[in-house]
Scaffold this motif. Structure first.
Motif: not given
Length: 233
Positions: A91-92, A95-99, A152-161, A184-190
């Motif tokens: 996830p990180e 997010n780093n690539k997108l942001f 937020k908890d285990d998630a990365i929330i990446h928003t744009s508008f 985008f809501i990014l969470r570690p998979y299981k």
């Protein structure tokens, strides 16, 4: 044959500066945001995205393997699309690539021709100018996005508008399109930090001659192409 004739006709009309400026004026109807409001509005977008995810009324649009695209309609926003799938990237890194590496996006994304940071608010919020690549019968559009992310908890929330910004006013080269929602809501998979469970919420208005109903019909293909590009990372 008819599609190519239609595209040639539209391309000819769009090349006319007078008509193009008129189309642009129809595309931009937002009030400028004050810099002091950026944090508040970004937080509102993140919270709204999480609320939308709680909606139970999603209709299947496309399924390819484990990738699923569904949609729902909201009175104040319109038709929202949701992509859900697993990406073999942490996830990180996504997010780093997108942001943070956003200006490099044209190097790996076939859908983006240009990406420039207009203003950096802080390490979690910025304003970016995008130009989309020509695709099929859709000519390039430009966008101005306020973008933000948080954990937020285990998630990365990446928003744009889409917003308006004095440094990048509409111009005669592109029709100014808008995203009312692009999160985008990014969470570690299981519990596996090397993979990401990715949820992407998106609503777009391409403006110009493209009606919203036509736009909605091609969104799923655009989302699928963009996910292929993300996976290429």
């Amino acid at each position: 044959m008819l599609l190519h004739m239609f595209y040639d006709c539209v391309s000819f009309l769009i090349s006319d500066n007078t008509l193009h400026r008129w189309l642009m004026e129809q595309a931009v109807h937002q009030k400028p945001l004050k810099r002091s409001n950026f944090h508040e509005v970004a937080e509102r977008s993140m919270n709204e995205s999480l609320r939308i995810l709680e909606n139970k009324d999603w209709s299947l649009e496309m399924k390819s393997g484990d990738d699923i695209i569904t949609s729902t309609k909201l009175p104040t926003i319109g038709k929202i699309f949701k992509y859900e799938g697993v990406v073999d990237i942490p996830p990180e890194k996504i997010n780093n690539k997108l942001f943070y590496d956003v200006e490099e996006t044209p190097e790996w994304s076939k859908s983006i021709a240009k990406a420039n940071v207009v203003e950096t608010i802080d390490k979690n919020i910025n304003v970016v100018y995008f130009v989309s690549a020509n695709h099929c019968f859709v000519s390039s559009r430009d966008f101005v996005h306020l973008r933000a992310w948080k954990k937020k908890d285990d998630a990365i929330i990446h928003t744009s508008f889409s917003i308006t910004h004095p440094k990048v006013p509409p111009n005669s080269t592109y029709i100014r399109a808008e995203h009312r929602l692009n999160t985008f809501i990014l969470r570690p998979y299981k519990g596996d930090p090397s993979r990401t469970h990715l949820v992407w919420l998106m609503q777009v208005c391409l403006k110009g001659w493209m009606s919203q109903s036509i736009t909605d019909q091609v969104v799923t293909y655009g989302m699928t192409d963009q996910m292929k590009d993300i996976r290429s990372l």
